[in-house]
Design a protein around this motif. Structure first.
Motif, short mmCIF file in Angstrom:
data_model
loop_
_atom_site.label_atom_id
_atom_site.label_comp_id
_atom_site.label_asym_id
_atom_site.label_seq_id
_atom_site.Cartn_x
_atom_site.Cartn_y
_atom_site.Cartn_z
N THR A 9 0.72 -1.09 0.12
CA THR A 9 0.05 -0.07 -0.01
C THR A 9 0.72 1.16 0.00
O THR A 9 0.43 2.24 -0.79
N LEU A 10 1.97 1.33 0.68
CA LEU A 10 2.82 2.51 0.78
C LEU A 10 3.55 2.68 -0.35
O LEU A 10 3.59 3.79 -1.01
N GLU A 11 4.29 1.61 -1.09
CA GLU A 11 4.61 1.86 -2.11
C GLU A 11 3.79 2.28 -3.27
O GLU A 11 4.44 3.12 -4.27
N ASP A 12 2.45 1.66 -3.46
CA ASP A 12 1.55 2.02 -4.51
C ASP A 12 1.37 3.71 -4.39
O ASP A 12 1.19 4.26 -5.18
N ALA A 13 1.07 4.06 -2.88
CA ALA A 13 0.53 5.41 -2.72
C ALA A 13 1.61 6.32 -2.84
O ALA A 13 1.67 7.68 -3.37
N TYR A 14 3.07 5.86 -2.66
CA TYR A 14 4.11 6.85 -2.49
C TYR A 14 5.33 6.38 -3.35
O TYR A 14 6.42 6.13 -2.77
#
Length: 482
Positions: free
Chosen positions: A30-35
């Motif tokens: 989720t973090l890698e997709d969003a940021y």
């Protein structure tokens, strides 16, 4: 957050439980997709350069901090070296570290946040290199006076290389070898290092000659434009160059790290060309001046020798006068010498007559008589002592002769005795010690030796005699008083 939410939410009791790994990796995705791309500004702290090549750090501001990592493959491409306290702008992506439930930023690029940060980093690097002695004047080498080959490291396009070539052509005819590099951007420092190492690797045996001096040149610009010449690796390469190096980076007011480690710093590229080369016209004028001075000096020497010869010639014309003067002095001295010798002989004769009256044979005979008298007295005292000494020595010698005769082993043989010995030379002292059949050697008084063999058994040893008892004393009979 769809990856985290349960697939179906019916009731709280019927929700499917996630494992810790599932939740951690779901949050990571989720973090890698969003940021996936983040540009972040902050101050570096806790910078650790790991032995495997990775760099671990923390980026912080007044109220928060985030961990960061620069993988080994990205470290080489950074425009600045990560250091504690440096304010930077980084780009990368946010990811999570599932094993520790931490999020961090994976940094791909890094640049200083401002000129002040760059200058602060430069001051720290200057202090480090100065502490190692790379700025010491004692290690800087002199430039060659008349170089045959000059190596120029700069961009092949632009006004810098044209100014250098034009200035060298006007001053000194020599060969110029240009090593083209970029002088701005991230690749500039590495290319300049490779050029310096490449020139130093030449041995002159190939088609490319080894330069006698190197010039690293670039035009002026901002601090960011000139920043590649503040690279630590470039500074160390320039300091290690075996060929003398001139730094001509920027204008007169621009200062970079390579200026401190180079052998000479030029304020401009044109000034670097002037430092590296002499002026041919000036050399010709100097040679002409030296030649004129040499001719003038030679002319003065010849004139001086001529004057001395003329003076000697004038003196030689007066040789008879000089000889007459010497003859006159000789006559005067010879006349004085004859009279002086006569007077000296007369003085010594009178002295001898005066002393001879005191000389007499008695002066020598009297000491001789005294010494003879002393010797006669000593001889009279020594003779009796010597005679007594000889008499005592003779008596002692006679006593020793008698003693020797008494202990002579051959003397008993003259009185009829014989000496019996075994074949090994040992003397036989008792007949009981002999064995039947044993061979013996018997020597007689006429010095004739005969051999014999023992016959019969040895006689039995005589029994020891009993000790004689002392008679007891008998009391004497009492006499008669009447």
């Amino acid at each position: 957050m769809t990856d985290v939410a349960p697939e179906s939410q019916t009731t709280e009791g019927n929700a499917r439980p996630y494992s810790v790994s599932e939740l951690a990796f779901a949050l990571k995705r989720t973090l890698e997709d969003a940021y996936g791309f983040v540009r972040l500004r902050g101050e570096l702290s806790k910078v650790t350069h790991h032995s495997n090549g990775h760099v671990y750090l923390t980026i912080k501001d007044e109220r928060a901090a985030i961990d960061g990592v620069v993988w080994k493959g990205q470290v080489r491409g950074l425009s600045i070296r990560p250091e504690h306290g440096l304010e930077v702008i980084v780009t990368g992506k946010i990811t999570a570290y599932p094993a520790g439930s931490r999020y961090q930023i994976v940094i791909e690029t890094m640049e200083a946040a401002g000129v002040g940060a760059l200058l602060a980093q430069l001051e720290r690097l200057k202090a480090k290199l100065a502490g190692e002695g790379l700025f010491e004047p004692a290690r800087k080498r002199p430039l060659p006076v008349m170089p045959a080959v000059i190596g120029v490291i700069t961009s092949p396009t632009g006004a810098v290389i044209r100014d250098i070539l034009h200035r060298i052509r006007d001053r000194w005819p020599c060969r110029v070898i240009v090593w083209p590099v970029v002088v701005q951007g991230d690749a500039a420092a590495a290319q300049v290092c490779a050029a310096i190492d490449g020139f130093n690797a030449l041995d002159g045996s190939g088609p490319i000659a080894r330069p006698d001096v190197l010039i690293v040149a670039r035009g002026g610009g901002s601090v960011e434009d000139l920043w590649p010449f503040n690279d630590e690796a470039l500074a160390r390469t320039a300091a290690a160059s075996a060929i003398p190096l001139i730094s001509a980076v920027g204008h007169e007011t621009d200062t970079t790290l390579i200026d401190f480690v180079s052998d000479r710093r030029a304020p401009t590229p044109t000034a670097a060309a002037e430092m590296a080369t002499p002026v041919l016209a000036e050399l010709k004028a100097a040679v002409a001046d030296f030649s004129a001075r040499m001719h003038r000096r030679a002319a003065r020497v010849v004139e001086d020798r001529r004057s001395r010869v003329e003076a000697a010639d004038r003196s030689l014309k007066r040789v008879p006068d000089l000889l007459r003067l010497a003859e006159q002095r000789f006559d005067i001295v010879s006349g004085r010498l004859t009279a002086g010798l006569a007077r000296n002989a007369a003085v010594h004769e009178r002295e001898l007559v005066r002393v001879a009256s005191r000389l007499s044979p008695l002066l020598l005979q009297r000491p001789q008589a005294v010494q003879k008298q002393r010797l006669d007295g000593v001889a009279a005292r020594l003779q009796p002592a010597v005679e007594r000494r000889l008499e005592r020595v003779s008596e002692r010698l006679a006593a020793l002769g008698k003693l020797y005769a008494s202990v002579d082993p051959e003397r008993p043989l003259q009185r009829g005795f014989a000496r019996v010995s075994r074949l090994d030379g040992s003397i036989v002292h008792a007949g009981a010690s002999l064995l039947s059949g044993e061979e013996l050697s018997i020597k007689f008084g006429d010095k004739v030796t005969r051999q014999a063999v023992v016959d019969g058994d040895p006689a039995p040893a005589a029994a020891p005699k009993p000790a004689r008892a002392k008679p007891k004393p008998t009391p004497a009979a009492q006499g008669d008083l009447f």
